[in-house]
Design a protein around this motif. Structure first.
Motif, PDB file in Angstrom:
ATOM      1  N   LEU A  77       1.236  -0.759  -0.080  1.00  0.00           N
ATOM      2  CA  LEU A  77       0.289  -0.322   0.232  1.00  0.00           C
ATOM      3  C   LEU A  77       0.669   1.621   0.122  1.00  0.00           C
ATOM      4  CD1 LEU A  77      -3.256  -0.879   2.706  1.00  0.00           C
ATOM      5  CD2 LEU A  77      -2.548  -0.464   0.250  1.00  0.00           C
ATOM      6  N   GLN A  78       2.056   1.490   0.431  1.00  0.00           N
ATOM      7  CA  GLN A  78       2.617   2.470   0.771  1.00  0.00           C
ATOM      8  C   GLN A  78       3.615   2.517  -0.773  1.00  0.00           C
ATOM      9  OE1 GLN A  78       5.564   2.233   3.431  1.00  0.00           O
ATOM     10  NE2 GLN A  78       6.573   4.020   3.462  1.00  0.00           N
ATOM     11  N   ASP A  79       4.066   1.524  -1.814  1.00  0.00           N
ATOM     12  CA  ASP A  79       4.416   1.776  -2.963  1.00  0.00           C
ATOM     13  C   ASP A  79       2.894   2.668  -3.851  1.00  0.00           C
ATOM     14  OD1 ASP A  79       6.668   0.814  -2.435  1.00  0.00           O
ATOM     15  OD2 ASP A  79       6.304  -0.677  -3.669  1.00  0.00           O
ATOM     16  N   LEU A  80       1.824   2.231  -3.744  1.00  0.00           N
ATOM     17  CA  LEU A  80       0.778   2.694  -4.615  1.00  0.00           C
ATOM     18  C   LEU A  80       0.696   4.139  -3.598  1.00  0.00           C
ATOM     19  CD1 LEU A  80      -1.552   1.753  -6.648  1.00  0.00           C
ATOM     20  CD2 LEU A  80      -2.956   0.943  -4.540  1.00  0.00           C
ATOM     21  N   ASN A  81       0.303   4.681  -2.439  1.00  0.00           N
ATOM     22  CA  ASN A  81       0.049   5.750  -2.257  1.00  0.00           C
ATOM     23  C   ASN A  81       1.451   6.622  -2.964  1.00  0.00           C
ATOM     24  OD1 ASN A  81      -2.580   5.607  -0.867  1.00  0.00           O
ATOM     25  ND2 ASN A  81      -0.961   5.084   1.628  1.00  0.00           N
ATOM     26  N   MET A  82       2.453   6.122  -2.345  1.00  0.00           N
ATOM     27  CA  MET A  82       3.875   7.181  -2.782  1.00  0.00           C
ATOM     28  C   MET A  82       3.356   7.150  -4.602  1.00  0.00           C
ATOM     29  SD  MET A  82       6.677   8.701  -2.477  1.00  0.00           S
ATOM     30  CE  MET A  82       6.588   8.413  -0.546  1.00  0.00           C
ATOM     31  N   TYR A  83       3.201   6.134  -5.364  1.00  0.00           N
ATOM     32  CA  TYR A  83       2.921   6.339  -6.864  1.00  0.00           C
ATOM     33  C   TYR A  83       2.087   7.256  -6.734  1.00  0.00           C
ATOM     34  CZ  TYR A  83       3.733   4.152 -11.400  1.00  0.00           C
ATOM     35  OH  TYR A  83       4.593   3.929 -12.701  1.00  0.00           O
ATOM     36  N   LEU A  84       0.971   7.097  -6.217  1.00  0.00           N
ATOM     37  CA  LEU A  84       0.029   8.484  -6.542  1.00  0.00           C
ATOM     38  C   LEU A  84       0.845   9.643  -6.756  1.00  0.00           C
ATOM     39  CD1 LEU A  84      -3.210   7.330  -4.530  1.00  0.00           C
ATOM     40  CD2 LEU A  84      -3.308   7.887  -7.563  1.00  0.00           C
ATOM     41  N   LEU A  85       1.485   9.970  -6.144  1.00  0.00           N
ATOM     42  CA  LEU A  85       1.870  11.551  -5.480  1.00  0.00           C
ATOM     43  C   LEU A  85       3.049  11.676  -6.787  1.00  0.00           C
ATOM     44  CD1 LEU A  85       2.825  11.550  -1.523  1.00  0.00           C
ATOM     45  CD2 LEU A  85       0.901  12.571  -2.871  1.00  0.00           C
ATOM     46  N   LEU A  86       3.700  10.497  -7.216  1.00  0.00           N
ATOM     47  CA  LEU A  86       4.787  10.313  -8.199  1.00  0.00           C
ATOM     48  C   LEU A  86       4.495  10.045  -9.495  1.00  0.00           C
ATOM     49  CD1 LEU A  86       7.725   8.913  -6.095  1.00  0.00           C
ATOM     50  CD2 LEU A  86       7.465  11.227  -5.834  1.00  0.00           C
ATOM     51  N   ILE A  95      -1.260   2.026 -14.590  1.00  0.00           N
ATOM     52  CA  ILE A  95      -0.846   1.018 -13.426  1.00  0.00           C
ATOM     53  C   ILE A  95      -1.370   0.711 -12.355  1.00  0.00           C
ATOM     54  CG2 ILE A  95       1.451   0.310 -11.913  1.00  0.00           C
ATOM     55  CD1 ILE A  95       2.766   1.264 -14.843  1.00  0.00           C
ATOM     56  N   ILE A  96      -1.489   2.596 -11.819  1.00  0.00           N
ATOM     57  CA  ILE A  96      -2.324   2.821 -10.298  1.00  0.00           C
ATOM     58  C   ILE A  96      -3.539   2.426 -10.316  1.00  0.00           C
ATOM     59  CG2 ILE A  96      -3.476   4.623  -9.032  1.00  0.00           C
ATOM     60  CD1 ILE A  96      -1.488   6.265 -10.175  1.00  0.00           C
ATOM     61  N   LEU A  97      -4.290   2.257 -11.532  1.00  0.00           N
ATOM     62  CA  LEU A  97      -6.066   2.248 -11.153  1.00  0.00           C
ATOM     63  C   LEU A  97      -5.825  -0.048 -11.735  1.00  0.00           C
ATOM     64  CD1 LEU A  97      -7.481   3.798 -14.538  1.00  0.00           C
ATOM     65  CD2 LEU A  97      -7.879   3.733 -11.832  1.00  0.00           C
ATOM     66  N   GLU A  98      -5.174  -0.252 -12.127  1.00  0.00           N
ATOM     67  CA  GLU A  98      -5.181  -2.003 -12.563  1.00  0.00           C
ATOM     68  C   GLU A  98      -4.282  -2.867 -10.819  1.00  0.00           C
ATOM     69  OE1 GLU A  98      -5.958  -4.087 -14.299  1.00  0.00           O
ATOM     70  OE2 GLU A  98      -7.244  -2.121 -15.190  1.00  0.00           O
ATOM     71  N   ALA A  99      -3.321  -1.723 -10.197  1.00  0.00           N
ATOM     72  CA  ALA A  99      -2.276  -1.961  -9.042  1.00  0.00           C
ATOM     73  C   ALA A  99      -4.101  -1.756  -7.532  1.00  0.00           C
ATOM     74  CB  ALA A  99      -1.268  -1.454  -8.715  1.00  0.00           C
ATOM     75  N   PHE A 100      -4.746  -0.987  -7.471  1.00  0.00           N
ATOM     76  CA  PHE A 100      -5.783  -0.280  -6.615  1.00  0.00           C
ATOM     77  C   PHE A 100      -6.943  -1.751  -6.858  1.00  0.00           C
ATOM     78  CE2 PHE A 100     -10.361   0.764  -6.465  1.00  0.00           C
ATOM     79  CZ  PHE A 100     -10.088   0.806  -5.221  1.00  0.00           C
ATOM     80  N   LYS A 101      -7.178  -2.097  -8.334  1.00  0.00           N
ATOM     81  CA  LYS A 101      -8.297  -3.486  -7.991  1.00  0.00           C
ATOM     82  C   LYS A 101      -7.630  -4.454  -7.258  1.00  0.00           C
ATOM     83  CE  LYS A 101      -9.000  -2.915 -12.585  1.00  0.00           C
ATOM     84  NZ  LYS A 101     -10.061  -3.626 -13.809  1.00  0.00           N
ATOM     85  N   LYS A 102      -6.159  -4.251  -7.466  1.00  0.00           N
ATOM     86  CA  LYS A 102      -6.131  -6.039  -6.448  1.00  0.00           C
ATOM     87  C   LYS A 102      -5.526  -5.585  -5.471  1.00  0.00           C
ATOM     88  CE  LYS A 102      -4.007  -8.056 -10.931  1.00  0.00           C
ATOM     89  NZ  LYS A 102      -4.683  -9.224 -11.372  1.00  0.00           N
ATOM     90  N   VAL A 103      -5.617  -4.681  -4.246  1.00  0.00           N
ATOM     91  CA  VAL A 103      -5.238  -4.211  -3.375  1.00  0.00           C
ATOM     92  C   VAL A 103      -6.729  -4.094  -2.368  1.00  0.00           C
ATOM     93  CG1 VAL A 103      -3.532  -4.180  -3.232  1.00  0.00           C
ATOM     94  CG2 VAL A 103      -5.091  -2.097  -3.428  1.00  0.00           C
ATOM     95  N   LYS A 104      -7.802  -3.916  -3.520  1.00  0.00           N
ATOM     96  CA  LYS A 104      -9.348  -2.739  -3.384  1.00  0.00           C
ATOM     97  C   LYS A 104      -9.084  -4.048  -2.118  1.00  0.00           C
ATOM     98  CE  LYS A 104     -13.061  -1.446  -4.448  1.00  0.00           C
ATOM     99  NZ  LYS A 104     -14.830  -2.666  -4.173  1.00  0.00           N
ATOM    100  N   SER A 105      -9.799  -5.182  -2.420  1.00  0.00           N
ATOM    101  CA  SER A 105     -11.054  -6.286  -1.690  1.00  0.00           C
ATOM    102  C   SER A 105      -9.947  -6.852  -0.519  1.00  0.00           C
ATOM    103  CB  SER A 105     -11.528  -7.554  -2.284  1.00  0.00           C
ATOM    104  OG  SER A 105      -9.978  -7.804  -3.424  1.00  0.00           O
ATOM    105  N   LEU A 106      -8.803  -6.630  -0.498  1.00  0.00           N
ATOM    106  CA  LEU A 106      -8.275  -7.152   0.291  1.00  0.00           C
ATOM    107  C   LEU A 106      -8.149  -5.918   1.885  1.00  0.00           C
ATOM    108  CD1 LEU A 106      -4.690  -8.884  -1.418  1.00  0.00           C
ATOM    109  CD2 LEU A 106      -6.802  -9.704   0.326  1.00  0.00           C
TER     110      LEU A 106
END
Length: 368
Positions: A77-86, A95-106
């Motif tokens: 999650l920290q990677d995804l948060n940082m990637y949103l900022l960068l 990439i952000i959308l696809e990664a979000f779908k992977k972690v959303k349910s978890l």
């Protein structure tokens, strides 16, 4: 050109250019970016980028791509948060959308971290509309865009871009989200709420929804407006005066003056100038000039000496044009002369916007 418009053009003339044009070509004012926190988020992104160690962005991108290539849910999650900022371009947003779908349910990420709000802000900053549309079309991601603030932001954006159907689509999906939340006894995060809201459907959402329907201006949008008014009542919410004015004007444009008059009766009593202008217009459109004159005369006699509101005691050009049209139809010379004298007095109290301009102008105080 009618007598009213000729008079207005003469009175409001500057540098030989008639200001009556403002009545016909109103441009919609935009909600300040500060309302949505876009500038603040842009500053956060800038500071993060300056502080980030060399190669951090590429390293995170590589880790996210690797996880997606392997169809893995093992995304930090920290990677995804940082990637949103960068992130920098459309490929990053994908990439952000696809990664979000992977972690959303978890992680229930969309509710706890307000992913949708930050994603939309990034799309604003990068001036990328396509990924916003992609997110709205994705059933997994769309619920994350339906927070109070994010849906409001999207509706405002689509109306500015003259994509009124999309604005209505977001509004309908927001109502669906509210309804589902009620059924599931869910309470949305307070962080995603607009400030100073005291009803379930915010005034701003209703105001934008009815503006979008007014802009579409069709029989279908008129029926949708009536349907929405009924639906709003079931949520124990009500439109403000500006939203009702949008509904009124849509009814007038669709040749439904009877319905428009009923809407005018719903205007709050603390704004007598607005409600009496609307009542007069609706009655005049029905050919009921004697009844309409009661409300015109009421406005003429409003005491504005102690009012700081430059609208109080003024007339919309729409009101006076409708009044003039009905005067011209009169056979009674005495009555016609009486009403023409009233019209001349009313022209001296002309408001600087027509009804459409009043409906679509938005005033938001800027932050100090």
């Amino acid at each position: 050109m009618s007598f009213v418009l000729k008079t207005v053009s003469r009175v409001f003339q500057t540098n030989s250019r008639p200001l009556i044009n403002i009545f016909k070509n109103n441009s919609r004012q935009i909600y300040e970016a500060s309302v949505f926190g876009i500038k603040e988020y842009e500053n956060v992104r800038l500071k993060t980028s300056l502080k980030a160690s060399p190669g951090l962005f590429d390293a995170i991108k590589e880790r996210l791509k690797e996880a997606l290539d392997k169809n893995s849910h093992n995304i930090d999650l920290q990677d995804l948060n940082m990637y949103l900022l960068l992130c920098k371009d459309p490929n990053d947003l994908e990439i952000i959308l696809e990664a979000f779908k992977k972690v959303k349910s978890l992680y229930n990420f969309d509710k706890n971290e307000q992913f949708g709000e930050r994603f939309v802000k990034v799309c604003f900053i990068l001036e990328n509309n396509d990924k916003i549309i992609d997110a709205l079309n994705d059933e997994e991601i769309r619920p994350s865009l339906m927070s109070q603030l994010t849906s409001f932001l999207l509706m405002n954006k689509f109306i500015i871009e003259n994509k009124n159907e999309l604005a209505i689509r977001v509004f309908d999906q927001y109502l669906e989200t509210i309804d589902n939340g009620i059924k599931n006894n869910e309470r949305p995060s307070g962080k995603s709420h607009l400030k100073k809201q005291n009803q379930l459907i915010p005034f701003g959402h209703l105001r934008l929804a009815f503006e979008a329907l007014l802009n579409i201006n069709s029989k279908e949008s008129f029926e949708k407006m009536k349907e929405t008014l009924s639906k709003v009542e079931s949520f124990k919410s009500k439109p403000n005066n500006t939203a009702l004015a949008c509904c009124f004007l849509l009814a007038i444009r669709q040749n439904e003056p009877n319905f428009a008059y009923q809407i005018s009766l719903s205007i709050e009593k603390f704004n007598p100038t607005l409600t009496n202008n609307l009542k007069a217009i609706a009655l005049l459109k029905q050919g009921r000039i004697d009844e309409a004159f009661y409300f015109i005369d009421f406005i003429l006699n409003i005491n504005t000496t102690q009012s700081n509101d430059n609208f109080q005691g003024k007339f919309f050009p729409d009101t006076l044009e409708a009044f003039e049209e009905e005067i011209d139809k009169l056979d009674d010379d005495i009555k016609r002369e009486k009403y023409k004298l009233a019209l001349n007095e009313a022209i001296k109290k002309l408001f600087h916007q027509d009804l459409y301009g009043y409906c679509t102008k938005i005033n938001i105080k800027q932050k100090k």
